[in-house]
Motif scaffolding. Structure first.
Motif, short mmCIF file in Angstrom:
data_model
loop_
_atom_site.label_atom_id
_atom_site.label_comp_id
_atom_site.label_asym_id
_atom_site.label_seq_id
_atom_site.Cartn_x
_atom_site.Cartn_y
_atom_site.Cartn_z
N GLY A 5 -9.13 22.89 1.39
CA GLY A 5 -8.77 22.27 0.13
C GLY A 5 -8.62 20.76 0.18
O GLY A 5 -8.35 20.17 1.22
N ALA A 6 -8.78 20.15 -1.00
CA ALA A 6 -8.78 18.70 -1.14
C ALA A 6 -7.43 18.07 -0.79
O ALA A 6 -7.38 16.98 -0.22
CB ALA A 6 -9.20 18.29 -2.55
N ASP A 7 -6.33 18.74 -1.14
CA ASP A 7 -5.00 18.15 -0.88
C ASP A 7 -4.78 17.96 0.61
O ASP A 7 -4.31 16.90 1.05
CB ASP A 7 -3.89 19.02 -1.47
N LYS A 8 -5.10 18.96 1.40
CA LYS A 8 -4.92 18.86 2.85
C LYS A 8 -5.84 17.78 3.43
O LYS A 8 -5.43 17.00 4.31
CB LYS A 8 -5.20 20.21 3.53
N SER A 48 -5.54 10.23 5.05
CA SER A 48 -4.51 9.19 4.99
C SER A 48 -3.88 8.98 6.36
O SER A 48 -3.69 7.84 6.79
CB SER A 48 -3.45 9.59 3.97
N GLU A 57 -12.50 20.02 3.30
CA GLU A 57 -12.22 20.25 1.87
C GLU A 57 -12.66 21.65 1.45
O GLU A 57 -11.94 22.36 0.74
CB GLU A 57 -12.94 19.19 1.04
N CYS A 104 -7.08 19.34 10.08
CA CYS A 104 -7.01 20.02 8.79
C CYS A 104 -6.40 21.42 8.90
O CYS A 104 -6.16 22.08 7.89
CB CYS A 104 -8.39 20.13 8.16
N LYS A 148 -6.98 15.08 1.92
CA LYS A 148 -6.44 13.76 1.57
C LYS A 148 -5.30 13.38 2.50
O LYS A 148 -5.19 12.23 2.92
CB LYS A 148 -5.98 13.75 0.11
N GLN A 149 -4.46 14.33 2.83
CA GLN A 149 -3.34 14.10 3.75
C GLN A 149 -3.87 13.73 5.13
O GLN A 149 -3.39 12.78 5.76
CB GLN A 149 -2.48 15.37 3.82
#
Length: 189
Positions: free
Chosen positions: A170-173, A179, A166, A28, A175-176
């Protein structure tokens, strides 16, 4: 600027909780410092030897955004008995910094009177001991109450680490990262 996290590594720590936490948080982009409690060559609960980056003595001279306590009975006992760690946790708490504990490690919080009265979870066998001083939650695998994050055990280590990620980046990182690890967050949320 990268968030900085202090990950404790006492003898008897639960390997999965420790390694998954360090790995996911580094993916992350969090700068994770592994601090051995006592020394830097640590024998974990399943006899895996892990070399810490530094000792808690040396790590305590640096400022961190978060601290994480892995579970494992032996490790939690060692952390509970460390007055130095207790002082560090009290400083984190008074400064509103993120404190996280998984599995048996919420017992360390109890031993040092950290986050009393907050919502918490742990490995199920510690429920009775924690219920008197905390609002015990047993129907969630990760519980967040302000600057406190707790989780239940080895099987929840990914969820725990991703929640910490998170909060920190943050949530975007997250999720990446999830994935890229082929971790399906839809199944776990």
């Amino acid at each position: 600027m990268s968030k900085k996290l202090l990950m404790l590594l006492p003898h008897g720590a639960e390997e999965m909780e420790f390694v998954i936490g360090v790995d996911v948080l580094r993916r992350c982009g969090v700068t994770v410092t592994i601090a051995g409690l006592g020394d830097t060559k640590i024998k974990c609960s399943r006899d895996v030897i892990i070399h810490a980056d530094t000792t808690l003595d040396d790590a305590s001279k640096t400022d961190y955004d978060a601290i994480v306590l892995p579970g494992g009975l032996g490790g939690s006992k060692a952390m509970s008995e460390s007055s130095q760690l207790g002082d560090i946790l009290k400083t984190f708490e008074s400064n509103g910094k993120l404190i996280a504990a998984i599995c048996a490690a919420p017992m360390v919080l109890l031993a040092h009177s950290i986050a009393l009265g907050k919502s918490i979870t742990s490995y199920p066998s510690f429920k009775d001991q924690l219920s008197g001083k905390y609002k015990y939650i047993d129907d969630k695998i990760v519980v967040v109450d302000g600057n406190l994050v707790t989780s239940r055990g080895p099987g929840t280590a990914f969820d725990f680490a991703l929640k910490l990620g998170e909060i920190l980046v943050g949530a975007d990182k997250v999720k990446q990262v999830a994935s890229g690890m082929l971790y399906n967050m839809n199944i776990h949320n």
